[in-house]
Design a protein around this motif. Structure first.
Motif, mmCIF file in Angstrom:
data_model
loop_
_atom_site.group_PDB
_atom_site.id
_atom_site.type_symbol
_atom_site.label_atom_id
_atom_site.label_comp_id
_atom_site.label_asym_id
_atom_site.label_seq_id
_atom_site.Cartn_x
_atom_site.Cartn_y
_atom_site.Cartn_z
ATOM 1 N N ILE A 11 0.844 -1.196 0.000
ATOM 2 C CA ILE A 11 0.000 0.000 0.000
ATOM 3 C C ILE A 11 0.876 1.242 0.000
ATOM 4 C CG2 ILE A 11 -1.660 1.337 1.367
ATOM 5 C CD1 ILE A 11 -2.867 -1.381 2.250
ATOM 6 N N TYR A 12 1.945 1.238 0.821
ATOM 7 C CA TYR A 12 2.837 2.388 0.867
ATOM 8 C C TYR A 12 3.535 2.589 -0.479
ATOM 9 C CZ TYR A 12 6.642 5.518 1.747
ATOM 10 O OH TYR A 12 7.509 6.564 1.645
ATOM 11 N N ARG A 57 2.057 7.341 -6.415
ATOM 12 C CA ARG A 57 1.049 8.365 -6.741
ATOM 13 C C ARG A 57 1.536 9.754 -6.355
ATOM 14 N NH1 ARG A 57 -2.418 4.939 -4.042
ATOM 15 N NH2 ARG A 57 -3.133 6.629 -2.688
ATOM 16 N N VAL A 58 2.201 9.858 -5.198
ATOM 17 C CA VAL A 58 2.729 11.149 -4.761
ATOM 18 C C VAL A 58 3.816 11.617 -5.734
ATOM 19 C CG1 VAL A 58 4.052 12.325 -2.963
ATOM 20 C CG2 VAL A 58 2.141 10.834 -2.326
ATOM 21 N N LEU A 59 4.757 10.751 -6.091
ATOM 22 C CA LEU A 59 5.833 11.132 -7.007
ATOM 23 C C LEU A 59 5.296 11.491 -8.392
ATOM 24 C CD1 LEU A 59 8.559 8.581 -5.878
ATOM 25 C CD2 LEU A 59 8.613 11.065 -5.592
ATOM 26 N N TRP A 60 4.241 10.826 -8.844
ATOM 27 C CA TRP A 60 3.645 11.146 -10.141
ATOM 28 C C TRP A 60 3.011 12.538 -10.140
ATOM 29 C CZ3 TRP A 60 0.824 5.864 -11.103
ATOM 30 C CH2 TRP A 60 1.744 4.939 -11.607
ATOM 31 N N ARG A 83 3.650 18.753 -21.443
ATOM 32 C CA ARG A 83 3.966 18.311 -20.087
ATOM 33 C C ARG A 83 3.421 16.895 -19.909
ATOM 34 N NH1 ARG A 83 5.982 22.752 -18.235
ATOM 35 N NH2 ARG A 83 5.092 24.790 -18.570
ATOM 36 N N MET A 84 4.016 16.172 -19.000
ATOM 37 C CA MET A 84 3.605 14.791 -18.755
ATOM 38 C C MET A 84 2.102 14.721 -18.479
ATOM 39 S SD MET A 84 4.561 11.634 -18.566
ATOM 40 C CE MET A 84 6.200 11.276 -18.020
ATOM 41 N N GLU A 85 1.579 15.685 -17.747
ATOM 42 C CA GLU A 85 0.168 15.641 -17.380
ATOM 43 C C GLU A 85 -0.767 15.881 -18.568
ATOM 44 O OE1 GLU A 85 2.406 19.173 -15.830
ATOM 45 O OE2 GLU A 85 2.568 17.085 -15.342
ATOM 46 N N ASP A 86 -0.212 16.274 -19.735
ATOM 47 C CA ASP A 86 -1.008 16.430 -20.958
ATOM 48 C C ASP A 86 -1.250 15.082 -21.647
ATOM 49 O OD1 ASP A 86 -1.061 19.236 -20.696
ATOM 50 O OD2 ASP A 86 0.853 19.416 -21.753
ATOM 51 N N THR A 87 -0.636 14.040 -21.135
ATOM 52 C CA THR A 87 -0.751 12.706 -21.733
ATOM 53 C C THR A 87 -1.256 11.730 -20.678
ATOM 54 O OG1 THR A 87 1.439 11.884 -21.137
ATOM 55 C CG2 THR A 87 1.286 13.218 -23.162
ATOM 56 N N ARG A 88 -1.425 10.528 -21.080
ATOM 57 C CA ARG A 88 -1.773 9.471 -20.110
ATOM 58 C C ARG A 88 -0.539 8.663 -19.746
ATOM 59 N NH1 ARG A 88 -7.691 7.601 -22.265
ATOM 60 N NH2 ARG A 88 -8.682 9.520 -21.586
ATOM 61 N N MET A 89 0.629 9.172 -20.127
ATOM 62 C CA MET A 89 1.875 8.475 -19.839
ATOM 63 C C MET A 89 2.297 8.767 -18.401
ATOM 64 S SD MET A 89 3.948 9.320 -23.356
ATOM 65 C CE MET A 89 5.260 8.139 -23.111
ATOM 66 N N SER A 90 3.090 7.861 -17.839
ATOM 67 C CA SER A 90 3.717 8.108 -16.527
ATOM 68 C C SER A 90 5.048 7.379 -16.519
ATOM 69 C CB SER A 90 2.825 7.621 -15.396
ATOM 70 O OG SER A 90 2.624 6.234 -15.479
ATOM 71 N N TYR A 91 6.004 7.988 -15.847
ATOM 72 C CA TYR A 91 7.322 7.391 -15.716
ATOM 73 C C TYR A 91 7.855 7.837 -14.380
ATOM 74 C CZ TYR A 91 12.121 6.006 -16.797
ATOM 75 O OH TYR A 91 13.356 5.406 -16.784
ATOM 76 N N GLY A 92 8.240 6.915 -13.578
ATOM 77 C CA GLY A 92 8.786 7.260 -12.273
ATOM 78 C C GLY A 92 7.925 6.730 -11.155
ATOM 79 N N GLY A 93 8.262 7.164 -9.965
ATOM 80 C CA GLY A 93 7.533 6.718 -8.788
ATOM 81 C C GLY A 93 8.168 5.492 -8.251
#
Length: 180
Positions: free
Chosen positions: A19-20, A26-29, A170-180
């Motif tokens: 869970i952590y 989610r926080v890092l994203w 920007r990353m938030e303009d897409t549905r992509m994610s990388y990291g976390g």
């Protein structure tokens, strides 16, 4: 006036590790980041790769840092040639970043990578014709960062290829994610 609640009353260590881990991702994203295409080359091999970890790190000299996964072809090429070009992408061109998640096909006769025109920057690495702007950098330092390397490059050339007021991707303009 109410006293602030201490974060100690919500210890993340008390959470189930799975869970952590999901919470931390989610926080890092949520950290805002751009979405770029980085150009690289070495010994006649060229590549462009989607990248989102980039930032300016110094005013004098002008330094830009990018973080590249060690297993990526781009890492090998930057390490060998000691340069990279950060292509800043127009928000309207968001679909092109998906074309650069794997090593590219280069057509030297047409001067294209994956069908997109390019020119070689001052350092000899690909600068995309479709880029809003570009930053061409000579690597001056590398810092190992877990399974990535932070390449710190001095800006040797930069410019706009579209109007300066064009919104950037920007990353938030897409549905992509990388990291976390």
């Amino acid at each position: 006036m109410t006293q602030p609640v201490s974060l100690d009353s919500f210890p993340s260590e008390a959470l189930d590790p799975d869970i952590y881990h999901k919470l931390r991702r989610r926080v890092l994203w949520k950290m805002p980041s751009g979405l770029y295409v980085v150009g690289s080359a070495h010994n006649g091999q060229y590549n462009c790769m989607t990248l989102n970890w980039a930032t300016q790190v110094s005013f004098d000299p002008k330094l830009v840092a990018i973080s590249v996964e060690e297993s990526a072809l781009t890492h090998e090429l930057i390490e060998g040639h000691r340069s990279f070009a950060l292509n800043i992408i127009d928000r309207e061109d968001r679909a092109i970043v998906r074309k650069f998640v794997k090593p590219v096909e280069v057509d030297f006769e047409e001067s294209t990578v994956n069908g997109f025109g390019f020119a070689l920057g001052k350092t000899g690495v690909p600068v995309l014709d479709i880029a809003l702007a570009y930053i061409d950098c000579q690597v001056v330092n590398t810092v190992p960062c877990g399974n990535h390397t932070l390449f710190i490059g001095e800006v040797v050339d930069s410019g706009f290829r579209k109007p300066e007021d064009t919104p950037v991707l920007r990353m938030e303009d897409t549905r992509m994610s990388y990291g976390g």
